[in-house]
Write a protein that holds these residues in place. Structure first.
Motif, PDB file in Angstrom:
ATOM      1  N   LYS A  55      -8.589  21.880   8.990  1.00  0.00           N
ATOM      2  CA  LYS A  55      -9.720  22.832   9.029  1.00  0.00           C
ATOM      3  C   LYS A  55     -10.504  22.569  10.317  1.00  0.00           C
ATOM      4  O   LYS A  55     -10.638  21.408  10.748  1.00  0.00           O
ATOM      5  N   ARG A  62     -14.071  23.615  12.809  1.00  0.00           N
ATOM      6  CA  ARG A  62     -15.394  24.203  12.984  1.00  0.00           C
ATOM      7  C   ARG A  62     -15.680  24.318  14.478  1.00  0.00           C
ATOM      8  O   ARG A  62     -15.587  23.322  15.207  1.00  0.00           O
ATOM      9  N   SER A  74     -22.084  29.689  17.868  1.00  0.00           N
ATOM     10  CA  SER A  74     -20.784  29.108  17.505  1.00  0.00           C
ATOM     11  C   SER A  74     -19.795  30.213  17.205  1.00  0.00           C
ATOM     12  O   SER A  74     -20.121  31.162  16.481  1.00  0.00           O
TER      13      SER A  74
END
Ligand code: KE4
Length: 432
Positions: free
Chosen positions: A114, A116, A304
């Motif tokens: 995963k 970010r 982001s």
């Protein structure tokens, strides 16, 4: 003798900049403190070239400190960014481009389940350390002297890059409470890590540049990375590879692909954004599941994953994914290494050229550099005169001995030959 090298406009622009910007720059290493003289202001870049405000043209071996592995203003990157811009700059909401880039990251880094995205390497490191401490419920972090992991408070301890360049191993303004839980050990010294684990039982993680680039290019010694993997596993600590610089650089899958080591968590940046501000952290699914909103570890960011930055990253990684790119890059960088290593003995200068993939550094010292203490022993005055000798010959290398050179895929054989000749001539000039 190379043609006269004008810097009037850079000097004029630097004068003005210093009235408005701290030190006239937006990142300290750009101030040329360790090479002296006026920082060069650049007007544009295209392919392997940079052109400064005085019209001097350079072959660029900095690539904006690593991101521009494809060279400047790559056409495919430009086109996708242009198309994306027309649809809006940022939404502060999910867009499919984020998912596309995340899939590309996972394709390159099998250890990352995963991801970010954040907006800088510093942010990715700040976040991953918070996660590591939360996940292990331990507080202490091990880093290595000369490694630089961004300007987060707890990591400005014996840091490399700009902190080393400016001789600021520990920055004012960082309370000792913030660094008291950071242990900085000599790079490539596994015994020191072993004794740290026997002394402390609260070590949350070891963070390492798997190939050090921020003290100049220092490769990991045989067994060093595997040793860190074994020690962290044995002591219920996490292994974090800071691949902000090495990711997509030394291999498509970074140093973890090159050396076959699986870290628990990885930080990324630079090439990931193709020249736009992008950082990322990722790794084991059970760890990343603890990050908000899935878990309690908080981290957030206005821009982001913004579509424009994602587009630059996607267009960049798509050109790197077939890995053929790296074979040519390796051949080109090896060609330079071989030529420089052959030339050094003829120049009367004591220097050593170190390289991993398309990252390299010419150290002005008599023998191989294996850690920060040895890097600091190099002759930085010689490096400074070498830097300007190269600039006058139209080759731009990092304005600090404590930085890595980066070869881009935009450099063709004729450029490499010019670089080699410039290095040999500049070394001879520096010897005098
Ligand atoms: P940024 O916050 O600068 O995007 O990334 C910080 C960082 C983290 N980890 C590693 C291994 C890094 O090399 C960096 C940043 N690298 C420096 C160059 N050595 C950035 C250049 C600068 O500070 O101006």
């Amino acid at each position: 003798m190379p043609k006269p090298f004008k810097t009037d406009q850079s000097q004029k622009q630097f004068q003005i900049a210093q009235e408005h910007l701290v030190g006239g720059v937006n990142s300290p290493v750009r101030a040329f403190k360790s090479v002296g003289g006026t920082p060069i202001f650049f007007a544009r870049g295209k392919g392997p070239y940079l052109i400064d405000v005085d019209g001097n043209r350079y072959l660029d071996l900095v690539g904006s400190w690593g991101p521009l592995i494809l060279g400047h203003a790559d056409t495919a990157v430009l086109n996708l960014v242009r198309r994306t811009l027309r649809k809006g700059f940022t939404f502060g909401a999910p867009s499919t481009l984020e998912t596309q880039l995340a899939i590309l990251v996972k394709k390159a880094f099998p250890s990352i389940e995963k991801v970010r995205f954040v907006s800088s390497g510093t942010e990715s490191v700040l976040s991953v350390l918070r996660l590591a401490r939360a996940a292990t419920r331990k507080k202490r972090i091990i880093k290595f002297d000369g490694c630089y992991h961004g300007h987060g408070d707890s990591l400005l301890v014996a840091a490399g890059s700009g902190a080393a360049t400016l001789g600021l191993p520990d920055s004012p303004g960082v309370p000792e409470e913030f660094t008291s839980l950071t242990l900085s050990l000599p790079y490539n010294d596994l015994a020191s890590v072993e004794s740290a684990f026997s002394k402390y039982n609260d070590i949350a993680a070891v963070i390492v540049e798997p190939v050090a680039g921020n003290m100049g290019l220092v490769p990991p010694k045989q067994g060093f990375l595997q040793g860190l993997r074994d020690l962290t596993s044995k002591n219920q600590a996490l292994l974090i590879f800071d691949e902000v610089m090495t990711g997509f650089r030394v291999a498509f899958g970074g140093a973890q692909e090159l050396y076959g080591i699986k870290p628990d968590l990885t930080t990324l940046g630079k090439i990931l954004g193709g020249g736009m501000p992008v950082g990322a952290y990722g790794g084991r699914g059970d760890l990343m599941a603890q990050v908000a909103p899935e878990g309690p570890v908080y981290q957030a960011g206005t821009l982001s994953g913004n579509p424009v930055a994602m587009a630059a990253g996607i267009a960049t990684l798509k050109q790197l994914a077939d890995r053929v790119f790296y074979r040519q890059l390796e051949e080109n960088a090896a060609f330079v290494e071989e030529g420089v290593t052959r030339a050094i003995p003829k120049t009367g200068v004591s220097a050593v050229f170190q390289r991993v993939g398309s990252m390299a550094t010419l150290f002005f010292c008599p023998r191989a550099v294996k850690n920060y203490a040895q890097a600091k022993d190099c002759n930085r005055k010689k490096y400074a005169s070498f830097f300007w000798a190269m600039a006058r010959r139209g080759v731009y290398i990092p304005p600090s001995q404590f930085e890595a050179w980066f070869f881009s895929g935009a450099l063709a054989k004729e450029h490499l030959k010019k670089i080699l000749k410039s290095i040999e001539d500049s070394l001879k000039e520096t010897a005098g």
